[in-house]
Design a protein around this motif. Structure first.
Motif, PDB file in Angstrom:
ATOM      1  N   LEU A  56       7.088  10.786   2.823  1.00 56.96           N
ATOM      2  CA  LEU A  56       6.142  11.819   2.420  1.00 56.96           C
ATOM      3  C   LEU A  56       6.446  13.135   3.125  1.00 56.96           C
ATOM      4  O   LEU A  56       6.845  13.155   4.286  1.00 56.96           O
ATOM      5  CB  LEU A  56       4.708  11.396   2.749  1.00 56.96           C
ATOM      6  CG  LEU A  56       4.228  10.058   2.197  1.00 56.96           C
ATOM      7  CD1 LEU A  56       2.816   9.768   2.668  1.00 56.96           C
ATOM      8  CD2 LEU A  56       4.305  10.037   0.672  1.00 56.96           C
TER       9      LEU A  56
ATOM     10  N   VAL B  44       0.745  16.833  -0.539  1.00 61.06           N
ATOM     11  CA  VAL B  44       1.648  15.775  -0.084  1.00 61.06           C
ATOM     12  C   VAL B  44       2.531  15.339  -1.255  1.00 61.06           C
ATOM     13  O   VAL B  44       2.037  15.065  -2.353  1.00 61.06           O
ATOM     14  CB  VAL B  44       0.849  14.575   0.454  1.00 61.06           C
ATOM     15  CG1 VAL B  44       1.790  13.417   0.820  1.00 61.06           C
ATOM     16  CG2 VAL B  44       0.020  14.987   1.668  1.00 61.06           C
TER      17      VAL B  44
ATOM     18  N   GLU C 166       5.584  12.652  -2.465  1.00 60.00           N
ATOM     19  CA  GLU C 166       6.339  11.438  -2.163  1.00 60.00           C
ATOM     20  C   GLU C 166       7.730  11.579  -2.731  1.00 60.00           C
ATOM     21  O   GLU C 166       7.908  11.840  -3.926  1.00 60.00           O
ATOM     22  CB  GLU C 166       5.652  10.202  -2.741  1.00 60.00           C
ATOM     23  CG  GLU C 166       6.379   8.909  -2.385  1.00 60.00           C
ATOM     24  CD  GLU C 166       5.651   7.664  -2.821  1.00 60.00           C
ATOM     25  OE1 GLU C 166       6.203   6.546  -2.637  1.00 60.00           O
ATOM     26  OE2 GLU C 166       4.528   7.776  -3.371  1.00 60.00           O
TER      27      GLU C 166
END
Length: 302
Positions: free
Chosen positions: A249, A297, A299
């Motif tokens: 992340l 955030v 990924e």
């Protein structure tokens, strides 16, 4: 008939109290010292009358954070039934989890509870360009309720240059006091964490170097954070984490231009290059975010 009206009035008041929530910190559980991801993704569906400042206060997030996370929206003319991403999922800054941590690029203040595995997160306003909030490691040196405001010599000179007159030497507590109702001093310096007599400016670069908070947020901090609590002001525009050993992340915020120390794109650090590695798919996903950080955030590809 009168009883019916009174009943309906009471119901209306209850509904109003439920709908109009005071601004309070968002509190997150910290699962373990090895994990840095906190919060859950949230989306707000726009209704008539919504605008960014109102949503920022409702969800206790910063104005610029909302703007970065939702570049497709006009912050003052939101389309009804459209969706606004609320940036309340984040990675904890890379620093020991004690006391207060203020990460300038993300315009957030973290308070790590000394008795529980919890962190309280608040949006803050910081020093505008040219009057940056300084990076520091210090403590809460003093707490004041209903503080007086005494503009510094530099403030007086700037105000005179811009408006042709000086500010008063002292502004007592009240609606005209820029400090609001509470103030916490950083060490023995002139810099404070304080409230504000202006709703606009929290979650923005708008102060002369002090750290501004919403009224209810600074009240909570004043009542719950003791003198001598450790305070660190840091500059971490990029936060990274491997969660559960495999989930990769990253969270990128706009670098503060007057805190840049290298030429070119300061975000492309060696640490970040090592973290992302040579995965082409990850870089393809990340490059648009580096170009225009949204503070959410991300990924990366496995």
């Amino acid at each position: 008939m009168i009883k019916t009206k009174l009943f309906l009035t009471s119901i209306s008041l209850v509904i109003l109290m439920l709908l109009v929530k005071p601004v309070v910190a968002t509190v997150y559980d910290i699962e373990s010292n090895s994990k840095r991801l906190i919060g859950e993704p949230k989306v707000h569906k726009v209704v008539k009358g919504d605008y960014f400042q109102e949503l920022a206060e409702k969800y206790d997030v910063g104005f610029l954070a909302l703007l970065a996370a939702n570049p497709q929206h006009d912050p003052f003319l939101l389309e009804i039934d459209s969706e606004v991403v609320i940036p309340n999922q984040m990675l904890l800054p890379f620093i020991s989890r004690k006391g207060i941590v203020i990460n300038l690029p993300e315009l957030r203040l973290y308070y790590f509870s000394p008795e529980e595995s919890k962190v309280h997160v608040f949006p803050v306003g910081i020093g505008r360009q040219g009057l940056s909030t300084p990076l520091t490691s210090t403590v809460i040196g003093e707490k004041r309720k209903d503080p007086d405001w005494r503009p510094t010599k530099e403030m007086q000179e700037r105000h005179f240059a811009e408006h042709g007159k000086y500010l008063p030497d002292v502004v007592p507590a009240g609606p005209n006091n820029p400090f609001g109702k509470y103030a916490l001093r950083l060490g023995t310096s002139e810099y404070l964490i304080h409230g504000s007599n202006k709703r606009f400016g929290i979650g923005m670069r708008a102060s002369s170097g002090c750290i501004r908070m919403y009224d209810d947020d600074i009240k909570w901090l004043y009542e719950n954070v003791p003198v001598n609590t450790k305070v660190r002001v840091v500059n971490q525009p990029v936060k990274m984490s491997f969660e559960n050993g495999d989930k990769q992340l990253i969270e990128i915020h706009q670098q503060l231009s007057d805190l840049e120390t290298t030429k070119g794109n300061a975000i492309l650090t060696k640490a970040m290059q090592r973290f992302v590695g040579t995965n082409r798919e990850s870089w393809q996903k990340l490059l648009p975010v580096i170009e225009k950080p949204h503070g959410l955030v991300v990924e990366l590809a496995k």
